[in-house]
Design an enzyme around this catalytic site. Structure first.
Site, short mmCIF file in Angstrom:
data_model
loop_
_atom_site.label_atom_id
_atom_site.label_comp_id
_atom_site.label_asym_id
_atom_site.label_seq_id
_atom_site.Cartn_x
_atom_site.Cartn_y
_atom_site.Cartn_z
N ARG A 38 0.83 -1.22 0.00
CA ARG A 38 0.00 0.00 0.00
C ARG A 38 0.85 1.26 0.00
O ARG A 38 0.43 2.28 -0.55
CB ARG A 38 -0.94 0.00 1.20
CG ARG A 38 -2.03 -1.02 1.01
CD ARG A 38 -3.13 -0.84 2.00
NE ARG A 38 -4.30 -1.59 1.58
CZ ARG A 38 -5.16 -2.16 2.41
NH1 ARG A 38 -4.99 -2.07 3.71
NH2 ARG A 38 -6.20 -2.80 1.94
N LYS A 198 -20.29 -15.70 1.12
CA LYS A 198 -21.72 -15.53 1.36
C LYS A 198 -22.45 -14.77 0.27
O LYS A 198 -21.95 -13.77 -0.24
CB LYS A 198 -21.91 -14.73 2.65
CG LYS A 198 -21.53 -15.49 3.89
CD LYS A 198 -21.77 -14.58 5.07
CE LYS A 198 -21.44 -15.26 6.38
NZ LYS A 198 -21.39 -14.26 7.45
N GLY A 346 -9.48 -8.66 -1.43
CA GLY A 346 -8.21 -9.21 -0.97
C GLY A 346 -8.03 -10.67 -1.32
O GLY A 346 -6.95 -11.09 -1.75
N GLY A 369 -13.50 -3.51 0.13
CA GLY A 369 -14.85 -2.99 0.41
C GLY A 369 -15.25 -1.92 -0.60
O GLY A 369 -16.38 -1.91 -1.09
P1 AMP Z 1 -15.13 -13.52 0.50
O1 AMP Z 1 -14.38 -12.78 1.56
O2 AMP Z 1 -16.61 -13.38 0.58
O3 AMP Z 1 -14.58 -13.28 -0.88
O4 AMP Z 1 -14.92 -15.07 0.84
C1 AMP Z 1 -13.67 -15.69 0.77
C2 AMP Z 1 -13.70 -16.94 1.59
O5 AMP Z 1 -14.69 -17.84 1.11
C3 AMP Z 1 -12.38 -17.67 1.54
O6 AMP Z 1 -11.81 -17.68 2.82
C4 AMP Z 1 -12.76 -19.06 1.08
O7 AMP Z 1 -12.07 -20.09 1.78
C5 AMP Z 1 -14.24 -19.14 1.39
N1 AMP Z 1 -14.90 -20.14 0.54
C6 AMP Z 1 -14.91 -20.18 -0.80
N2 AMP Z 1 -15.56 -21.27 -1.23
C7 AMP Z 1 -15.97 -21.96 -0.15
C8 AMP Z 1 -16.70 -23.17 0.05
N3 AMP Z 1 -17.13 -23.91 -0.99
N4 AMP Z 1 -16.95 -23.56 1.33
C9 AMP Z 1 -16.51 -22.81 2.37
N5 AMP Z 1 -15.83 -21.66 2.25
C10 AMP Z 1 -15.55 -21.23 1.01
#
Ligand code: AMP
Length: 389
Positions: A38, A198, A346, A369
């Site tokens: 950064r 999610k 990230g 974000g």
């Molecule tokens: P995000 O911060 O929403 O982009 O989510 C990233 C996180 O989602 C990472 O730590 C991944 O390990 C997790 N992730 C991705 N696919 C899966 C899955 N099929 N089951 C559980 N966690 C997941």
């Protein structure tokens, strides 16, 4: 870009207040900088302003000191690192406002780094008095902290009304240019790849991108909420039970634009090297941790025809091989597609780096974000507040 850029300003002899994003990861009780990415990202703007005859006041937050001084979140180690990177002295202020700081204000060619803005709770409260005190430190305002542009704080929004001009720095300008190009009349086909944990974190992104893109490829844990909503088995995969209706609504609005994985890599538990298999129907006692080879093939086919690609979030638990295969395969496909590609968040960046193709991506956003809010179609307050050209 409709906003003023630092390149539009006469900086000669002026004191320029630059809001940078020096929110770096620290170790050893705040003494060691574990990534200076950064700091390096802000160097072009800093050099530009120095070369054009300005004295610089640099300001940033770092961590969450909750409105109180905390030596573990001091910007002091950053002043040193910045000196090394620039090959120039950088003075460190004991605070970010007040008489002592005012006595240290830089002349042209000099640099003063302010102490952590969040040592004062007024920063996050966007307090007018605090904003005025910050504004008194410079003649011109420049925001180069894209990663903080989704926050309406004193240093990103409040102080601007007390300054004659507020412009985007070079990093901010680049972020807005690439994200703007990808989301306004993008060359087609335009494909979005959305993954991560999610659905609930990315509802607005899905809704907004659905209107824009030709294809929306879904992966990661969020795929299983959609798959359950279609009435299919998801075993022990992560599913947001309270978002099933929403998932059905999103699928009906998106029609065939939205693609879901047709096969999955499943395991009984989530650990490194866990025994795993590829399935089309997820067994009751297993969880899906990555997209399967047929999905990779289908998604790669779509990616290969794309002219614009927007990517946010991994396709599986990429931190734990072998569940990184889907993410790495798509990263390579994006790199080979020749499309203009914009990656945000990230985790997506880590995945791109582990696939070794970061140099083939047109733009990797520095703001997780902020880039998500941008992709959601939300106007970033830190950008909205800048002066129109
Ligand atoms: P995000 O911060 O929403 O982009 O989510 C990233 C996180 O989602 C990472 O730590 C991944 O390990 C997790 N992730 C991705 N696919 C899966 C899955 N099929 N089951 C559980 N966690 C997941």
């Amino acid at each position: 870009m409709s906003k003023l850029s630092i390149r539009d300003l006469d900086l000669n002899g002026k004191r320029v207040f630059i809001r940078v994003d020096f929110n770096v990861p620290l170790a050893a009780g705040g003494q060691e900088i574990t990534s200076d990415k950064r700091i390096k990202a802000a160097i072009p703007t800093i050099r530009y302003a120095l070369e054009h005859g300005a004295g610089l006041v640099l300001a940033s937050h770092l961590g969450r000191p909750k409105g109180k001084p905390n030596p573990e979140m001091s910007l002091k180690p950053l002043a040193k690192r910045l000196e090394e990177l620039l090959g120039k002295p950088v003075s460190m202020a004991p605070d970010c406002v007040g008489a002592e700081v005012e006595a240290m204000l830089p002349s042209p060619g000099q640099i003063l780094l302010l102490e952590n803005l969040r040592y004062h709770s007024e920063e996050e409260k966007n307090d007018p008095e605090f904003s005025k005190k910050l504004a008194a430190l410079g003649d011109i305002y420049v925001n180069d902290a894209f990663g903080s542009a989704h926050r309406a704080h004193a240093s990103t929004v409040g102080m601007i009304q007390y300054m004659p001009k507020a412009a985007a720095g070079l990093l901010m300008e680049k972020e807005l240019e690439y994200l703007g190009k990808a989301t306004t009349n993008p060359p087609r086909p335009c494909v979005a790849i959305l993954g991560g944990a999610k659905v609930s974190d990315k509802i607005e992104v899905i809704q907004n991108l659905m209107k824009l893109v030709d294809r929306l490829l879904i992966g990661g844990a969020m795929a299983y909420t959609f798959i359950r909503a279609k009435g299919q088995a998801t075993g022990k995969s992560l599913v947001e039970e309270d978002k099933l209706d929403l998932a059905r609504q999103l699928m009906s609005e998106a029609g065939d634009k939205l693609m879901l994985p047709c096969d999955h890599v499943v395991a009984a538990e989530l650990k490194d090297g866990a025994e795993n298999e590829v399935v089309r129907t997820i067994p009751d006692k297993k969880m899906a941790l990555d997209i399967g080879p047929d999905t990779i093939r289908e998604y790669k086919q779509v990616i290969s025809t794309a002219k614009t690609i927007i990517w946010n979030g991994p396709m599986g638990v990429f931190e734990k091989p072998p569940f990184d295969k889907g993410t790495v395969a798509l990263a390579k496909a994006v790199a080979e597609s020749g499309a203009t590609s914009v990656v945000g968040g990230g985790d997506s960046e880590k995945a791109i780096k582990s696939a070794g193709i970061a140099d083939k991506i047109s733009h990797i956003s520095t703001g997780g974000g902020a880039s998500l809010e941008f992709l959601s179609g939300i106007e970033l307050p830190g950008v909205a507040a800048l002066t129109e050209k």
